[in-house]
Design a protein around this motif. Sequence first.
Motif, PDB file in Angstrom:
ATOM      1  N   SER A  41       0.820  -1.214   0.000  1.00 39.98           N
ATOM      2  CA  SER A  41       0.000   0.000   0.000  1.00 39.98           C
ATOM      3  C   SER A  41       0.854   1.263   0.000  1.00 39.98           C
ATOM      4  N   LEU A  42       2.140   1.128   0.323  1.00 38.62           N
ATOM      5  CA  LEU A  42       3.056   2.266   0.319  1.00 38.62           C
ATOM      6  C   LEU A  42       3.710   2.484  -1.044  1.00 38.62           C
ATOM      7  N   PHE A  43       3.593   1.511  -1.946  1.00 39.81           N
ATOM      8  CA  PHE A  43       4.274   1.601  -3.233  1.00 39.81           C
ATOM      9  C   PHE A  43       3.645   2.718  -4.084  1.00 39.81           C
ATOM     10  N   LYS A  44       4.510   3.413  -4.831  1.00 41.44           N
ATOM     11  CA  LYS A  44       4.049   4.465  -5.730  1.00 41.44           C
ATOM     12  C   LYS A  44       4.829   4.394  -7.044  1.00 41.44           C
ATOM     13  N   ALA A  45       4.092   4.550  -8.151  1.00 43.22           N
ATOM     14  CA  ALA A  45       4.737   4.593  -9.464  1.00 43.22           C
ATOM     15  C   ALA A  45       5.480   5.906  -9.634  1.00 43.22           C
ATOM     16  N   MET A  46       6.615   5.837 -10.312  1.00 45.87           N
ATOM     17  CA  MET A  46       7.375   7.037 -10.671  1.00 45.87           C
ATOM     18  C   MET A  46       7.544   7.040 -12.193  1.00 45.87           C
ATOM     19  N   LYS A  47       7.787   8.202 -12.763  1.00 44.73           N
ATOM     20  CA  LYS A  47       7.941   8.295 -14.217  1.00 44.73           C
ATOM     21  C   LYS A  47       8.999   9.327 -14.553  1.00 44.73           C
ATOM     22  N   PHE A  48      10.160   8.813 -14.967  1.00 45.83           N
ATOM     23  CA  PHE A  48      11.244   9.675 -15.429  1.00 45.83           C
ATOM     24  C   PHE A  48      11.256   9.695 -16.961  1.00 45.83           C
ATOM     25  N   PRO A  49      11.887  10.702 -17.551  1.00 47.12           N
ATOM     26  CA  PRO A  49      11.923  10.782 -19.020  1.00 47.12           C
ATOM     27  C   PRO A  49      12.468   9.518 -19.686  1.00 47.12           C
ATOM     28  N   SER A  50      13.423   8.830 -19.042  1.00 49.65           N
ATOM     29  CA  SER A  50      14.009   7.649 -19.684  1.00 49.65           C
ATOM     30  C   SER A  50      13.183   6.382 -19.449  1.00 49.65           C
ATOM     31  N   ASP A  51      12.149   6.452 -18.596  1.00 50.49           N
ATOM     32  CA  ASP A  51      11.341   5.270 -18.300  1.00 50.49           C
ATOM     33  C   ASP A  51      10.458   4.894 -19.488  1.00 50.49           C
ATOM     34  N   VAL A  52      10.112   3.632 -19.574  1.00 43.78           N
ATOM     35  CA  VAL A  52       9.265   3.134 -20.642  1.00 43.78           C
ATOM     36  C   VAL A  52       7.820   3.583 -20.416  1.00 43.78           C
ATOM     37  N   GLY A  53       7.086   3.743 -21.497  1.00 42.95           N
ATOM     38  CA  GLY A  53       5.665   4.059 -21.404  1.00 42.95           C
ATOM     39  C   GLY A  53       4.820   2.809 -21.200  1.00 42.95           C
ATOM     40  N   THR A  54       3.517   2.995 -21.078  1.00 42.40           N
ATOM     41  CA  THR A  54       2.592   1.867 -20.865  1.00 42.40           C
ATOM     42  C   THR A  54       1.572   1.821 -21.993  1.00 42.40           C
ATOM     43  N   ASP A  55       0.845   0.680 -22.051  1.00 48.29           N
ATOM     44  CA  ASP A  55      -0.134   0.515 -23.125  1.00 48.29           C
ATOM     45  C   ASP A  55      -1.260  -0.397 -22.660  1.00 48.29           C
ATOM     46  N   PHE A  56      -2.377  -0.359 -23.393  1.00 49.98           N
ATOM     47  CA  PHE A  56      -3.552  -1.219 -23.170  1.00 49.98           C
ATOM     48  C   PHE A  56      -4.213  -0.974 -21.816  1.00 49.98           C
ATOM     49  N   GLY A  57      -3.888   0.148 -21.155  1.00 51.44           N
ATOM     50  CA  GLY A  57      -4.440   0.391 -19.839  1.00 51.44           C
ATOM     51  C   GLY A  57      -3.792  -0.446 -18.748  1.00 51.44           C
ATOM     52  N   TRP A  58      -2.701  -1.121 -19.082  1.00 48.31           N
ATOM     53  CA  TRP A  58      -1.965  -1.930 -18.100  1.00 48.31           C
ATOM     54  C   TRP A  58      -0.910  -1.031 -17.468  1.00 48.31           C
TER      55      TRP A  58
END
Length: 419
Positions: free
Chosen positions: A232-249
């Motif tokens: 419950s403490l986990f949080k997504a992060m998004k840096f410029p070099s990170d991969v994107g997501t698709d299909f709502g996954w």
Amino acid sequence: MNLLYKRAYTLLMAATWLAAQPACKKTDGYNDIVSDDTSKPGVVTNVRVTNFNGGAYITYNLPSSKNILYVQAEYKINDHASRQTKSSFYSDSLTVSGFAKSQDYTVTLYAVSRAQVKSDPVQITVHPDTPPYLLVLPTIVLSNDFGGVNIRVTNKSKANLGIITIQPDAVTKKMEIINQNYTNQDSINYSIRGYDTTTYRFGVYITDQWGNISDTVYANIKPIYEVMMTKSLFKAMKFPSDVGTDFGWEMPYLWDNNTGSPGFHSTFPSSVPLPKWLTFDMGQSAKLSRYNAWFRGIDGSNNFLWASGAPQTWVIWGRNTDAVDETLPGDTLALPAVGQATPNGWINMGMYHLPAQPSGLIAPQYTNADLAYWNAGFPFNFDLNLPKVRYLRFECFTNAGGSNEFFNMMELSFWGDPR
């Protein structure tokens, strides 16, 4: 159940295992009388013996009798069990196996006719080399691990063996079987967990498919403290070099305690090949001990086992100070050593590989055991010398489908000591 009963159960399991081994099955079709010639056949001659670990190859000359159906070997493999091995008249050799020790054993050979008439016996002596279950005994290593005991065994001959773990019962104080691991892997390394940090007495012995049992190796083990990281403490992060997501996954599906769809899926299609990575915050610092990864399996009518976007080779990166973006090494040969960091401070927590199918089949073929193995998720350990970390990156280098264009996962669970 006492230890004697459970050892008997182990022998029964080993016997069941033996029945499943094609190389050890008794050949059917020798029992029907297919000839009225009841004359006693001649004996085998010119017998030669070549010993190997736990057994021997026996070659011979067949008698000139025209009604020979097979040659039968009868022998004892230990103090309580006897075996028979048969070989067709098309062959001039047979194999005897399952011997408990490296010592002299008497093998009696008979030529048997189509009318099931035996020749006079021919007794020979074989002296097998040390059987595999005794060869591996000195290689057993028991060591303390997070939440339990780690067991390592080296099985160079890749023999079918059972690694049996015992422990004193809390009430009776008698040694009881707590785990049975049947395998033919050459390098065996696994842990039994679920213990607190007090000292426990563990024992390990080896059995083989014929029910032979080794002596027991004992050790006093004090497990290392661990708990599951609070998702419950986990949080997504998004840096410029990170991969994107698709299909709502999206990334949070990796810690929603659901190993089914949806999960995480990187951008698809993509003209940029792997490696690609994602970043997240565990919300607390911990000295990580291990993790479990679940990948997409049978999803609806589709079979993704050992295929498609399941990660095949990947690296876990970690750091305890504030996360920063950095282009990670794109070549596994350029990785810093485990425990060492990139220029911007991402520590290599280890390179990992998707285990092969237990059955040895090639996807899309699979067995029920393969499916159960996949659905249980894949456990991986971290090096015990790694520092505490809070932020993690998952870098996928190759996928199981071989396209190396994208990757997907269903769930990640981490354990460690956050104190």
